[in-house]
Design an enzyme around this catalytic site. Structure first.
Site, PDB file in Angstrom:
ATOM      1  N   CYS A  80      14.447 -38.135   9.079  1.00 32.90           N
ATOM      2  CA  CYS A  80      14.474 -39.568   9.378  1.00 32.90           C
ATOM      3  C   CYS A  80      15.115 -39.767  10.735  1.00 32.90           C
ATOM      4  CB  CYS A  80      15.302 -40.286   8.322  1.00 32.90           C
ATOM      5  SG  CYS A  80      14.816 -39.902   6.645  1.00 32.90           S
TER       6      CYS A  80
ATOM      7  N   LYS B  15      -5.404 -37.197  12.967  1.00 26.86           N
ATOM      8  CA  LYS B  15      -4.419 -36.430  12.210  1.00 26.86           C
ATOM      9  C   LYS B  15      -4.695 -36.486  10.715  1.00 26.86           C
ATOM     10  CE  LYS B  15      -0.855 -33.896  11.528  1.00 26.86           C
ATOM     11  NZ  LYS B  15      -0.997 -32.477  11.813  1.00 26.86           N
TER      12      LYS B  15
HETATM   13  C1  AGP Z   1      -5.743 -28.986  11.300  1.00 30.37           C
HETATM   14  O1  AGP Z   1      -5.081 -28.653  12.445  1.00 30.37           O
HETATM   15  C2  AGP Z   1      -6.460 -30.260  11.353  1.00 30.37           C
HETATM   16  N1  AGP Z   1      -5.630 -31.320  11.713  1.00 30.37           N
HETATM   17  C3  AGP Z   1      -7.280 -30.551  10.099  1.00 30.37           C
HETATM   18  O2  AGP Z   1      -8.132 -29.469   9.860  1.00 30.37           O
HETATM   19  C4  AGP Z   1      -6.452 -30.804   8.831  1.00 30.37           C
HETATM   20  O3  AGP Z   1      -5.875 -29.625   8.383  1.00 30.37           O
HETATM   21  C5  AGP Z   1      -7.378 -31.359   7.744  1.00 30.37           C
HETATM   22  O4  AGP Z   1      -7.916 -32.574   8.202  1.00 30.37           O
HETATM   23  C6  AGP Z   1      -6.649 -31.557   6.425  1.00 30.37           C
HETATM   24  O5  AGP Z   1      -5.650 -32.512   6.581  1.00 30.37           O
HETATM   25  P1  AGP Z   1      -4.561 -32.712   5.430  1.00 30.37           P
HETATM   26  O6  AGP Z   1      -3.809 -31.447   5.294  1.00 30.37           O
HETATM   27  O7  AGP Z   1      -3.717 -33.860   5.913  1.00 30.37           O
HETATM   28  O8  AGP Z   1      -5.312 -33.061   4.165  1.00 30.37           O
END
Ligand code: AGP
Length: 615
Positions: A2, A610
């Site tokens: 945090c 992300k």
């Molecule tokens: C990995 O570097 C990517 N950002 C992407 O493959 C990611 O792992 C995937 O979208 C799964 O995301 P999550 O773990 O939040 O479910």
């Protein structure tokens, strides 16, 4: 992880704290709160959501005057993100107020004791337990706030950076640190308290960074005095003159969040162990598993669903669960699983892995499995996320917020959680003797330091990256536990440098991909000592004989592959089943440096998000 901010001085505290919380939002952003002392009383406002939501609410609901205050932006660990679990927290009397960054591991037993003494609790947080413990000590021992905080902290186990204020003693704020960062900004007749200097760097660049097990009573008009929490010994503050700008501070001095998060992995793995791994007592304690052990013990199989990097962590887990716990595992791309009309029964356990906890395909796969009666267990990094709420039980990876789109510390902490679960199952199923179990737990405890060691290869990795930054294609090879690491290495390079790359089981080369090999093809090979070493050596010779460029990840002191390869990057030795936690480090650094050298936006690569909340 945090963000905490405090102020005591002559200016209006409100704007300073709100701005400071905005700057610390990279540390956690699921809820926020503020408490201000207006000379008579404490005015507190807190809410689920971002700092902007807090400001809107506070502007309307409380008096925002006062030259003393504290604020918090949260990354939930105990208690889902909601208004009541947000910080600051009052003590039962309403006299004390606290903000906290960290985890109090033994809060449940303390809470039970306080309830016996008549305390009541509004929230599910460990922090509210701490402020009431301080209140109880203050009452029982009849001591001042500083002493009460010290006594209380000697009763808790865990990590903390805290600031506590007592409206009956309004000229001071008591702060303390163990494991979580805490800085005091020293101004002209004013003090700033924060998780890092970004909230106060525009007001002063004189700062004291507390060391572990130190506390201070921050009192206006008085010099900062530090004390050791354990024995009250005086510690002399080392006042630093900061030469950093805000952006640098948020990134902790790193150029990108991705590099910062790569370097945070030793701490992230330690935080993921916290309260779970007790090698000295030969136990692994995981509430989500302990309460549902028979589900795992009687499961016909474990189905792992995930996407992207989380799917690669699931593949590593397949090797661990089958090898160590002798449980059959299937690893599924969530996007395929949800539409494949899979055969699922109530004798199946489904593990859903997700950093964000919001990935649409994984969420849908969970719902499908639940409809068909499977027991669903989540491994997530975001507390209170949709997947965390949808699953029957789960375990959080305590990696802290992962800002860089390319997942790094979430990957290693996912493997860490899954390894702890597999080891626990192996022990419960009698697959492990006491001594073998102890050997594994002891080796697990060495991993954070070994990751630290693997990170020392960074300067060499940068040199090697410069050689291959203009490649148009790359291959990644691994065997056994390190095949998924090869896939992950290839994904990292693809998603941030835009170079086409593929990961393969090393033995698969002969069945096609070897046709791609020529003197323009860099081949990253994981060739650590434990796990099919000789077979990987012959795969390397096959590539050499076709002039491929070999960049090998080897065990410290390796000679044979070092002879053969164009470049070698060493990682410390460990058990084969734990080696993915080390071999992935140089591959993360390689993709990072190559992407930087190609001028790519490393933290926000093109076309990516992300969290993929649409299918
Ligand atoms: C990995 O570097 C990517 N950002 C992407 O493959 C990611 O792992 C995937 O979208 C799964 O995301 P999550 O773990 O939040 O479910």
């Amino acid at each position: 992880m945090c963000g905490i901010v405090g102020y005591i001085g002559h200016r209006d505290a409100y704007p300073i704290i709100i701005k400071g919380l905005r700057r610390l939002e990279y540390r956690g952003y699921d809820s926020a709160g503020i408490a201000l002392y207006d000379g008579e009383d404490i005015n507190l406002s807190k809410t689920k959501g971002k700092v902007e939501d807090l400001k809107k609410k506070a502007d309307k609901s409380i008096s925002t005057s006062g030259a003393l205050g504290m604020g918090h932006t949260r990354w939930a660990t105990h208690g889902v993100p909601n208004d009541v679990n947000s910080h600051p927290h009052y003590s039962n009397s309403g006299n004390l107020v606290i903000i906290h960054n960290g985890i109090i591991e033994n809060y449940e037993s303390i809470k039970k004791e306080l309830i016996k003494r008549g305390y009541t609790f509004q929230s599910d947080t460990d922090t509210e337990v701490l402020v009431n413990l301080i209140e109880e000590v203050k009452k029982q021992e009849d001591v001042k706030l500083g002493k009460a905080v010290q006594i209380a902290l000697n009763e808790v186990v865990g990590a903390y950076a805290i600031a506590v204020f007592d409206k009956q003693k309004p000229d001071e704020i008591v702060v303390a640190k163990l494991g979580s960062p805490l800085a005091i900004g020293i101004g002209e007749n004013e003090y700033f308290i924060a998780s890092d200097a970004s909230p106060f760097i525009e007001y002063t660049n004189n700062a004291v960074y507390l060391e572990d097990e130190e506390m201070a009573i921050v009192r206006l008009g008085k010099e900062i005095k530090l004390r050791k929490i354990k024995d009250d010994a005086i510690a002399y503050p080392n006042i630093l003159e900061l030469k950093m700008n805000i952006e640098q501070i948020e990134k902790g001095g790193y150029d990108h969040f991705m590099l910062k998060e790569i370097y945070e992995q030793p701490r992230a793995i330690l935080d993921t162990y916290r309260g779970r791994l007790r090698a000295d007592q030969g136990i692994i304690k995981m509430a989500g598993i302990d309460e549902h052990l028979e589900k795992f013990m009687n499961a016909n199989r474990i189905i792992i669903v995930a996407c992207g990097t989380s799917w690669h962590a699931g593949l590593v887990a397949e090797y661990i669960f089958e090898d160590l716990a002798r449980v059959p595992v299937e690893v599924e791309y969530a996007s395929e699983f949800r539409y494949r009309n899979p055969v699922i029964t109530n004798k199946d356990v489904l593990i859903a892995i997700s950093q964000s906890g919001e990935t649409a395909d994984t969420l849908a796969a969970i719902k499908l499995a639940k409809e068909k009666g499977a027991f669903v267990f989540g491994v997530c990094n975001v507390v209170g996320s949709s997947i965390a709420r949808e699953t029957d039980a789960g375990a959080y990876t305590h990696a802290g917020p992962e800002i860089g789109v390319a997942s790094t510390k979430a990957f290693t902490t996912q493997i860490t959680v899954l390894t702890l679960i597999a080891l626990k199952l192996a022990k419960e199923k009698g697959e492990f003797s006491e001594s073998k179990f102890h050997e594994f737990l002891t080796e697990l405890e060495t991993i954070p330091a070994k990751v630290e060691k693997a990170l020392e290869s960074n300067p060499l990795v940068e040199i090697i990256s410069d050689v291959y930054k203009d490649a148009t294609n790359c291959l990644y090879l691994g065997r056994g536990y390190n095949f998924p690491v090869a896939l992950e290495g290839a994904l990292k390079l693809k998603e941030i440098s835009y170079i086409h790359a593929e990961g393969y089981p090393a033995a698969e080369m002969k069945h096609g991909p070897i046709a791609l090999i020529d003197d323009q093809m860099p081949v990253f090979v994981i060739a650590t000592k434990k796990g099919h070493y000789e077979k990987v050596v012959s795969n390397i010779q096959e590539i050499k004989s076709r002039k491929g460029k070999i960049i090998a990840i080897v065990t410290e002191g390796d000679e044979q592959v070092t002879e053969l390869a164009d470049h070698v990057i060493e990682v410390p030795e460990t058990l084969e089943s734990l080696s993915p936690l080390l071999t992935t480090i140089p591959l993360q650094l390689l993709s990072y440096h190559i992407a930087v050298m190609r001028g790519c936006n490393v933290d926000q690569p093109r076309n990516l998000a992300k969290s993929v909340t649409v299918e």
